[in-house]
Scaffold this motif. Structure first.
Motif, mmCIF file in Angstrom:
data_model
loop_
_atom_site.group_PDB
_atom_site.id
_atom_site.type_symbol
_atom_site.label_atom_id
_atom_site.label_comp_id
_atom_site.label_asym_id
_atom_site.label_seq_id
_atom_site.Cartn_x
_atom_site.Cartn_y
_atom_site.Cartn_z
ATOM 1 N N ALA A 64 28.601 42.766 36.735
ATOM 2 C CA ALA A 64 27.836 42.849 38.028
ATOM 3 C C ALA A 64 28.619 41.297 39.018
ATOM 4 O O ALA A 64 28.368 42.246 40.525
ATOM 5 C CB ALA A 64 26.322 42.368 38.427
ATOM 6 N N ARG A 65 29.252 40.808 38.424
ATOM 7 C CA ARG A 65 29.461 39.823 39.486
ATOM 8 C C ARG A 65 30.489 39.864 39.736
ATOM 9 O O ARG A 65 31.349 39.428 40.777
ATOM 10 C CB ARG A 65 29.970 38.634 38.222
ATOM 11 N N LEU A 66 31.667 41.024 38.826
ATOM 12 C CA LEU A 66 32.973 41.775 39.629
ATOM 13 C C LEU A 66 32.735 42.579 41.151
ATOM 14 O O LEU A 66 33.135 42.330 41.840
ATOM 15 C CB LEU A 66 33.826 42.195 38.530
ATOM 16 N N ASP A 67 31.842 43.437 40.825
ATOM 17 C CA ASP A 67 31.147 43.751 41.939
ATOM 18 C C ASP A 67 30.774 43.006 43.119
ATOM 19 O O ASP A 67 31.683 43.283 43.757
ATOM 20 C CB ASP A 67 30.342 45.031 41.682
ATOM 21 N N ALA A 68 29.908 41.713 43.295
ATOM 22 C CA ALA A 68 30.199 41.027 43.952
ATOM 23 C C ALA A 68 31.201 40.658 44.816
ATOM 24 O O ALA A 68 30.625 40.317 45.275
ATOM 25 C CB ALA A 68 28.340 39.482 43.103
ATOM 26 N N ALA A 69 32.252 39.532 43.553
ATOM 27 C CA ALA A 69 32.981 39.148 43.641
ATOM 28 C C ALA A 69 34.232 40.439 45.355
ATOM 29 O O ALA A 69 34.225 39.953 46.229
ATOM 30 C CB ALA A 69 34.118 38.517 42.823
ATOM 31 N N ARG A 70 34.191 41.577 44.533
ATOM 32 C CA ARG A 70 34.921 42.192 45.416
ATOM 33 C C ARG A 70 34.083 42.462 46.809
ATOM 34 O O ARG A 70 35.285 42.740 47.777
ATOM 35 C CB ARG A 70 34.812 43.149 44.772
ATOM 36 N N LYS A 71 32.573 43.063 47.008
ATOM 37 C CA LYS A 71 31.925 42.923 48.484
ATOM 38 C C LYS A 71 32.404 41.599 49.167
ATOM 39 O O LYS A 71 32.880 41.668 50.410
ATOM 40 C CB LYS A 71 30.636 43.022 48.337
ATOM 41 N N ALA A 72 32.192 40.546 48.260
ATOM 42 C CA ALA A 72 32.776 39.566 49.255
ATOM 43 C C ALA A 72 34.405 39.180 49.816
ATOM 44 O O ALA A 72 34.546 38.706 50.812
ATOM 45 C CB ALA A 72 32.015 38.408 47.882
ATOM 46 N N PHE A 73 34.718 39.796 48.572
ATOM 47 C CA PHE A 73 36.116 39.832 48.853
ATOM 48 C C PHE A 73 36.557 40.446 50.469
ATOM 49 O O PHE A 73 37.878 40.038 51.598
ATOM 50 C CB PHE A 73 36.894 39.784 47.837
#
Length: 96
Positions: free
Chosen positions: A23-32
Motif C-alpha cells: 500500500a505504501r508503494l502504491d501511495a508513493a507511485r501516486k505521489a511521484f
C-alpha cells in the motif's frame, strides 16, 4: 527525461510494518506522479538493499522532492544515483 536508480532499505519502522509495504508503494507511485516523476520499475531484492526503484524525472529537483517526501515517512532509506542511457554515455565519451 533523466533516469534515476534508487537503492532502498526498510528502516526498523518499515520492517515492523512490512505487510503495509504494498500500500505504501502504491501511495508513493501516486505521489511521484503528482510531482512529475514516473516510477518505471520496482524490484524487491535480496542482499544489501531491500528494493530497487528505477524512475524518470524532469530534473534533479523534482526527483529530490519526491524522494524526500517518501523518506520523510520513516519507512525506508534511499541511495539514489543518476543513470545515463547508452546514448548519453556515448555522447559523454565522444566529448572527451
Amino acid at each position: 527525461m533523466p533516469t534515476y536508480i534508487s537503492l532502498c532499505r526498510w528502516t526498523q519502522q518499515g520492517a515492523q510494518k512490512v505487510k503495509e509495504s504494498p500500500a505504501r508503494l502504491d501511495a508513493a507511485r501516486k505521489a511521484f506522479q503528482t510531482g512529475g516523476v514516473k516510477m518505471l520499475h520496482f524490484f524487491m531484492t535480496t542482499g544489501k538493499y531491500d528494493m530497487v526503484i528505477i524512475s524518470e524525472a524532469p530534473n534533479d529537483e523534482a526527483l529530490a522532492k519526491a524522494t524526500l517526501s517518501l523518506i520523510s515517512q520513516g519507512n525506508i532509506t534511499t541511495q539514489t544515483s543518476r543513470a545515463f542511457t547508452e546514448t548519453e554515455y556515448r555522447s559523454i565519451m565522444a566529448a572527451l
